[in-house]
Design a protein around this motif. Sequence first.
Motif, PDB file in Angstrom:
ATOM      1  N   VAL A  69      13.590  -0.083   2.241  1.00  0.00           N
ATOM      2  CA  VAL A  69      12.782  -0.672   3.305  1.00  0.00           C
ATOM      3  C   VAL A  69      11.374  -0.105   3.241  1.00  0.00           C
ATOM      4  O   VAL A  69      11.179   1.117   3.294  1.00  0.00           O
ATOM      5  CB  VAL A  69      13.399  -0.401   4.702  1.00  0.00           C
ATOM      6  CG1 VAL A  69      12.542  -1.022   5.794  1.00  0.00           C
ATOM      7  CG2 VAL A  69      14.834  -0.931   4.772  1.00  0.00           C
ATOM      8  N   LEU A  70      10.402  -1.017   3.114  1.00  0.00           N
ATOM      9  CA  LEU A  70       8.992  -0.652   3.078  1.00  0.00           C
ATOM     10  C   LEU A  70       8.397  -0.733   4.474  1.00  0.00           C
ATOM     11  O   LEU A  70       8.593  -1.729   5.177  1.00  0.00           O
ATOM     12  CB  LEU A  70       8.222  -1.615   2.166  1.00  0.00           C
ATOM     13  CG  LEU A  70       6.690  -1.590   2.256  1.00  0.00           C
ATOM     14  CD1 LEU A  70       6.132  -0.283   1.704  1.00  0.00           C
ATOM     15  CD2 LEU A  70       6.093  -2.790   1.530  1.00  0.00           C
ATOM     16  N   VAL A  71       7.680   0.317   4.849  1.00  0.00           N
ATOM     17  CA  VAL A  71       6.870   0.301   6.072  1.00  0.00           C
ATOM     18  C   VAL A  71       5.430   0.442   5.622  1.00  0.00           C
ATOM     19  O   VAL A  71       5.075   1.424   4.965  1.00  0.00           O
ATOM     20  CB  VAL A  71       7.251   1.442   7.039  1.00  0.00           C
ATOM     21  CG1 VAL A  71       6.304   1.474   8.236  1.00  0.00           C
ATOM     22  CG2 VAL A  71       8.699   1.306   7.487  1.00  0.00           C
ATOM     23  N   HIS A  72       4.616  -0.549   5.947  1.00  0.00           N
ATOM     24  CA  HIS A  72       3.195  -0.512   5.578  1.00  0.00           C
ATOM     25  C   HIS A  72       2.394  -0.457   6.873  1.00  0.00           C
ATOM     26  O   HIS A  72       2.429  -1.391   7.664  1.00  0.00           O
ATOM     27  CB  HIS A  72       2.826  -1.742   4.752  1.00  0.00           C
ATOM     28  CG  HIS A  72       1.611  -1.535   3.915  1.00  0.00           C
ATOM     29  ND1 HIS A  72       0.342  -1.464   4.447  1.00  0.00           N
ATOM     30  CD2 HIS A  72       1.475  -1.353   2.586  1.00  0.00           C
ATOM     31  CE1 HIS A  72      -0.524  -1.263   3.471  1.00  0.00           C
ATOM     32  NE2 HIS A  72       0.138  -1.197   2.328  1.00  0.00           N
ATOM     33  N   LEU A  73       1.682   0.638   7.082  1.00  0.00           N
ATOM     34  CA  LEU A  73       0.930   0.854   8.318  1.00  0.00           C
ATOM     35  C   LEU A  73      -0.446   0.213   8.208  1.00  0.00           C
ATOM     36  O   LEU A  73      -1.363   0.776   7.626  1.00  0.00           O
ATOM     37  CB  LEU A  73       0.811   2.352   8.602  1.00  0.00           C
ATOM     38  CG  LEU A  73       2.147   3.083   8.723  1.00  0.00           C
ATOM     39  CD1 LEU A  73       1.923   4.570   8.828  1.00  0.00           C
ATOM     40  CD2 LEU A  73       2.941   2.554   9.903  1.00  0.00           C
ATOM     41  N   GLY A  74      -0.556  -0.977   8.747  1.00  0.00           N
ATOM     42  CA  GLY A  74      -1.811  -1.703   8.696  1.00  0.00           C
ATOM     43  C   GLY A  74      -1.931  -2.514   7.419  1.00  0.00           C
ATOM     44  O   GLY A  74      -1.125  -2.386   6.496  1.00  0.00           O
ATOM     45  N   VAL A  75      -2.933  -3.357   7.391  1.00  0.00           N
ATOM     46  CA  VAL A  75      -3.176  -4.238   6.255  1.00  0.00           C
ATOM     47  C   VAL A  75      -4.435  -3.772   5.525  1.00  0.00           C
ATOM     48  O   VAL A  75      -5.460  -3.528   6.155  1.00  0.00           O
ATOM     49  CB  VAL A  75      -3.329  -5.697   6.728  1.00  0.00           C
ATOM     50  CG1 VAL A  75      -3.687  -6.613   5.579  1.00  0.00           C
ATOM     51  CG2 VAL A  75      -2.041  -6.158   7.403  1.00  0.00           C
ATOM     52  N   ASP A  76      -4.323  -3.620   4.229  1.00  0.00           N
ATOM     53  CA  ASP A  76      -5.431  -3.181   3.388  1.00  0.00           C
ATOM     54  C   ASP A  76      -5.887  -1.761   3.745  1.00  0.00           C
ATOM     55  O   ASP A  76      -7.032  -1.379   3.515  1.00  0.00           O
ATOM     56  CB  ASP A  76      -6.600  -4.174   3.483  1.00  0.00           C
ATOM     57  CG  ASP A  76      -7.427  -4.216   2.212  1.00  0.00           C
ATOM     58  OD1 ASP A  76      -6.923  -3.808   1.155  1.00  0.00           O
ATOM     59  OD2 ASP A  76      -8.588  -4.652   2.294  1.00  0.00           O
TER      60      ASP A  76
END
Length: 149
Positions: A69-76
């Motif tokens: 499971v990937l958690v990406h905090l914010g975009v770019d």
Amino acid sequence: MTRVLAPVAGRVVGLAGVPDPVLAEAMVGPGTAVDPIRAPGRAAAPVTGTLLKLHPHAYVVLDAEGHAVLVHLGVDTVRLGGTGFEPLVPEGAHIEAGRPVVGWNPAAVEAAGRSPVCVVVALDAHPDALSRVAESGEVEQGAELFTWT
């Protein structure tokens, strides 16, 4: 079956609400997204497992069933070079769902010109493998976002 939990509290916007076409069109994998509360906080592990990969702005947790499971905090937010993010757990550590992984401030991310929307993706999953995917409404940190079979 794996229950995938919200790493942050906020308003669920679904992948369609992510201002990035690669993420919004589920090219990385199916899942959902949360527009976080604009206050300093700590993003948590969405599942129990091994912290497989850790960047200041993103992390992957691999559970016992082999679900990553990937958690990406914010975009770019990779463009921020780690500024405003504080990793709290070493890569490779075993972590329980709900344990804080990265300290961050969504308001500071937004002030730096980036979207703070937090993406939670089931890597390499077929869309049919996910059920009860949250697409809207308010969510507390630790609430179920979707299940993965």
